[in-house]
Motif scaffolding. Structure first.
Motif, PDB file in Angstrom:
ATOM      1  N   ASP A   1       0.820  -1.197   0.000  1.00 43.05           N
ATOM      2  CA  ASP A   1       0.000   0.000   0.000  1.00 43.05           C
ATOM      3  C   ASP A   1       0.869   1.268   0.000  1.00 43.05           C
ATOM      4  N   GLN A   2       1.913   1.229   0.810  1.00 46.99           N
ATOM      5  CA  GLN A   2       2.823   2.389   0.859  1.00 46.99           C
ATOM      6  C   GLN A   2       3.535   2.565  -0.482  1.00 46.99           C
ATOM      7  N   TYR A   3       3.920   1.447  -1.110  1.00 47.85           N
ATOM      8  CA  TYR A   3       4.615   1.565  -2.399  1.00 47.85           C
ATOM      9  C   TYR A   3       3.682   2.163  -3.453  1.00 47.85           C
ATOM     10  N   LYS A   4       2.391   1.804  -3.378  1.00 47.92           N
ATOM     11  CA  LYS A   4       1.409   2.356  -4.323  1.00 47.92           C
ATOM     12  C   LYS A   4       1.381   3.889  -4.166  1.00 47.92           C
ATOM     13  N   LYS A   5       1.405   4.329  -2.911  1.00 49.79           N
ATOM     14  CA  LYS A   5       1.384   5.779  -2.655  1.00 49.79           C
ATOM     15  C   LYS A   5       2.682   6.439  -3.114  1.00 49.79           C
ATOM     16  N   ILE A   6       3.807   5.756  -2.955  1.00 51.26           N
ATOM     17  CA  ILE A   6       5.086   6.297  -3.447  1.00 51.26           C
ATOM     18  C   ILE A   6       4.978   6.501  -4.960  1.00 51.26           C
ATOM     19  N   CYS A   7       4.486   5.481  -5.660  1.00 49.46           N
ATOM     20  CA  CYS A   7       4.378   5.565  -7.129  1.00 49.46           C
ATOM     21  C   CYS A   7       3.477   6.729  -7.521  1.00 49.46           C
ATOM     22  N   GLU A   8       2.330   6.834  -6.847  1.00 50.01           N
ATOM     23  CA  GLU A   8       1.393   7.925  -7.194  1.00 50.01           C
ATOM     24  C   GLU A   8       2.075   9.274  -6.987  1.00 50.01           C
ATOM     25  N   ALA A   9       2.783   9.405  -5.861  1.00 45.32           N
ATOM     26  CA  ALA A   9       3.430  10.688  -5.560  1.00 45.32           C
ATOM     27  C   ALA A   9       4.508  11.007  -6.590  1.00 45.32           C
ATOM     28  N   ILE A  10       5.349  10.049  -6.905  1.00 41.12           N
ATOM     29  CA  ILE A  10       6.458  10.282  -7.855  1.00 41.12           C
ATOM     30  C   ILE A  10       5.890  10.625  -9.239  1.00 41.12           C
ATOM     31  N   LEU A  11       4.869   9.890  -9.675  1.00 39.83           N
ATOM     32  CA  LEU A  11       4.321  10.112 -11.020  1.00 39.83           C
ATOM     33  C   LEU A  11       3.631  11.474 -11.133  1.00 39.83           C
ATOM     34  N   THR A  12       3.082  11.977 -10.006  1.00 39.17           N
ATOM     35  CA  THR A  12       2.415  13.290 -10.006  1.00 39.17           C
ATOM     36  C   THR A  12       3.370  14.388 -10.465  1.00 39.17           C
ATOM     37  N   PHE A  13       4.655  14.237 -10.148  1.00 39.55           N
ATOM     38  CA  PHE A  13       5.613  15.284 -10.503  1.00 39.55           C
ATOM     39  C   PHE A  13       5.976  15.255 -11.994  1.00 39.55           C
ATOM     40  N   GLY A  14       5.621  14.175 -12.672  1.00 39.91           N
ATOM     41  CA  GLY A  14       5.696  14.143 -14.135  1.00 39.91           C
ATOM     42  C   GLY A  14       7.075  13.914 -14.728  1.00 39.91           C
ATOM     43  N   ILE A  15       8.115  13.885 -13.929  1.00 41.59           N
ATOM     44  CA  ILE A  15       9.462  13.698 -14.511  1.00 41.59           C
ATOM     45  C   ILE A  15       9.712  12.207 -14.752  1.00 41.59           C
ATOM     46  N   ILE A  16       9.410  11.396 -13.743  1.00 44.84           N
ATOM     47  CA  ILE A  16       9.460   9.933 -13.925  1.00 44.84           C
ATOM     48  C   ILE A  16       8.114   9.519 -14.515  1.00 44.84           C
ATOM     49  N   LYS A  17       8.161   8.825 -15.647  1.00 38.72           N
ATOM     50  CA  LYS A  17       6.913   8.509 -16.369  1.00 38.72           C
ATOM     51  C   LYS A  17       6.322   7.157 -15.970  1.00 38.72           C
ATOM     52  N   GLU A  18       7.160   6.275 -15.445  1.00 37.42           N
ATOM     53  CA  GLU A  18       6.667   4.932 -15.148  1.00 37.42           C
ATOM     54  C   GLU A  18       7.409   4.367 -13.943  1.00 37.42           C
ATOM     55  N   MET A  19       6.678   3.733 -13.054  1.00 39.56           N
ATOM     56  CA  MET A  19       7.316   3.097 -11.884  1.00 39.56           C
ATOM     57  C   MET A  19       7.152   1.574 -12.011  1.00 39.56           C
ATOM     58  N   PRO A  20       8.182   0.828 -11.633  1.00 40.20           N
ATOM     59  CA  PRO A  20       8.091  -0.641 -11.760  1.00 40.20           C
ATOM     60  C   PRO A  20       7.122  -1.238 -10.744  1.00 40.20           C
ATOM     61  N   PRO A  21       6.589  -2.433 -11.045  1.00 43.25           N
ATOM     62  CA  PRO A  21       5.705  -3.083 -10.064  1.00 43.25           C
ATOM     63  C   PRO A  21       6.460  -3.454  -8.790  1.00 43.25           C
ATOM     64  N   TYR A  22       5.711  -3.579  -7.712  1.00 45.79           N
ATOM     65  CA  TYR A  22       6.251  -3.934  -6.381  1.00 45.79           C
ATOM     66  C   TYR A  22       7.163  -5.163  -6.469  1.00 45.79           C
ATOM     67  N   GLU A  23       6.705  -6.165  -7.241  1.00 46.54           N
ATOM     68  CA  GLU A  23       7.443  -7.443  -7.322  1.00 46.54           C
ATOM     69  C   GLU A  23       8.809  -7.282  -7.980  1.00 46.54           C
ATOM     70  N   ASP A  24       9.014  -6.180  -8.696  1.00 45.87           N
ATOM     71  CA  ASP A  24      10.311  -5.991  -9.359  1.00 45.87           C
ATOM     72  C   ASP A  24      11.319  -5.271  -8.472  1.00 45.87           C
ATOM     73  N   VAL A  25      10.867  -4.700  -7.373  1.00 46.60           N
ATOM     74  CA  VAL A  25      11.807  -3.918  -6.562  1.00 46.60           C
ATOM     75  C   VAL A  25      11.927  -4.388  -5.112  1.00 46.60           C
ATOM     76  N   ILE A  26      10.910  -5.058  -4.606  1.00 42.67           N
ATOM     77  CA  ILE A  26      10.950  -5.477  -3.200  1.00 42.67           C
ATOM     78  C   ILE A  26      11.241  -6.980  -3.114  1.00 42.67           C
ATOM     79  N   ARG A  27      12.206  -7.339  -2.283  1.00 45.71           N
ATOM     80  CA  ARG A  27      12.527  -8.765  -2.103  1.00 45.71           C
ATOM     81  C   ARG A  27      11.364  -9.461  -1.395  1.00 45.71           C
ATOM     82  N   PRO A  28      10.848 -10.560  -2.001  1.00 44.68           N
ATOM     83  CA  PRO A  28       9.724 -11.242  -1.356  1.00 44.68           C
ATOM     84  C   PRO A  28      10.138 -11.928  -0.063  1.00 44.68           C
ATOM     85  N   PHE A  29       9.301 -11.802   0.942  1.00 47.73           N
ATOM     86  CA  PHE A  29       9.521 -12.555   2.183  1.00 47.73           C
ATOM     87  C   PHE A  29       8.195 -12.639   2.907  1.00 47.73           C
TER      88      PHE A  29
END
Ligand SMILES: C[S@@+](CC[C@H](N)C(=O)[O-])C[C@H]1O[C@@H](n2cnc3c(N)ncnc32)[C@H](O)[C@@H]1O
Length: 281
Positions: free
Chosen positions: A198-226
């Motif tokens: 949920d927090q990562y979803k909010k990070i993505c929304e916040a970063i994308l709002t600024f318009g410089i980063i156009k795409e954020m990777p899915p959670y599974e591509d950046v967070i180690r599963p445990f």
């Protein structure tokens, strides 16, 4: 002989050579059980092949280098080893990995199925009877720095590229730390902990709002599963019975429930798992 079906590929050969064909950062989990180099028996390939411990460790270091290359930055690795070699293998792995746990696999087998434990003359022992094995659990380190994580570095990069301060991002996500106002963002970037989905979803929304980063990777591509819970082994002491003898049993066969436990707790569905020393397969 090779084998392939919709969920597995099995290749026969020297795995050190075969590993070189695997693309960089393409594997989510290395779960592997190399020869232990501690037994005098000749029934397991490469268990008696090395003249000295140093020769064995030099060979294993070549694997460690390949494992680091092929693992995704948010991947994990389990390396099985004997208690006799565990400390040196752990140090060897620490060149490229953050060692997160040194799991002790105990074998609570029924009497009669627990090796020499009941049969031997206890009074003649000269050291504690060796009735466990070690499993080193680690993640690829980021630039060899134990205090950094690839996710922390990624988050810092996208935040700085978007010209957002740590405080601003914290405000936007509403993830204040208990102690300081820089809060969770600071902890995530420092690699101390990770955001929830949920927090990562909010990070993505916040970063994308600024318009410089156009795409954020899915959670599974950046967070180690445990993922563990109170219904499964969640400590670093694992109690799984050994495989009972049967005709044609591999001498070092690992119990399927232990392998399932490792895979289910440290992969996402559909991830690729690699074993370089399949033995019984
Ligand atoms: C400790 S046993 C693994 C047993 C396995 N975990 C199982 O459940 O059956 C190590 C295995 O690695 C195999 N091996 C040793 N050197 C190898 C190499 N260079 N390439 C591929 N396999 C190798 C050995 O033949 C042995 O079967």
């Amino acid at each position: 002989m090779n084998f392939e079906n919709s969920s597995a590929v099995l290749l026969a050969g020297d795995s050190l050579e075969l590993l070189k064909q695997i693309p960089d950062h393409s594997i989510s989990l290395v779960l592997t059980d190399p020869p232990y180099h501690t037994t005098k028996k000749k029934n397991i390939t490469n268990d008696t092949a090395f003249e000295s411990d140093e020769d064995f460790l030099t060979w294993l270091d070549l694997y460690s280098n390949e494992w680091y290359r092929i693992l995704r930055p948010n991947g994990s690795i389990y390396v099985y080893c004997s208690s006799a070699m565990a400390a040196r293998i752990e140090i060897l792995l620490m060149k490229r990995f953050n060692v997160l746990a040194h799991i002790v696999w105990t074998k609570p087998n029924d009497p009669g199925f627990d090796g020499w434990k009941q049969k031997m003359k206890k009074e003649s022992l000269r050291q504690w009877y060796d009735h466990s094995e070690r499993i080193i659990f680690a993640e690829p380190s980021y630039e060899g720095n134990l205090n950094k994580s690839s996710f922390g570095n990624f988050l810092k990069n996208v935040r700085l590229t978007s010209n957002i301060s740590g405080h601003q991002l914290t405000e936007l996500i509403g993830a204040y730390g208990k102690v300081n106002h820089g809060g969770s963002v600071h902890n995530w970037e420092a690699g101390r902990n990770i955001p929830s989905r949920d927090q990562y979803k909010k990070i993505c929304e916040a970063i994308l709002t600024f318009g410089i980063i156009k795409e954020m990777p899915p959670y599974e591509d950046v967070i180690r599963p445990f993922e563990v819970n109170s219904m499964v082994e969640f400590t670093d002491v694992w109690n799984f019975c050994s495989v009972r003898p049967y005709d044609g049993k591999h001498p070092a066969e690992k119990p399927i429930d232990m392998l399932e436990h490792s895979i289910l707790s440290t992969t996402y569905e559909g991830d690729i798992v690699l074993d370089c020393f399949a033995g019984s397969g």
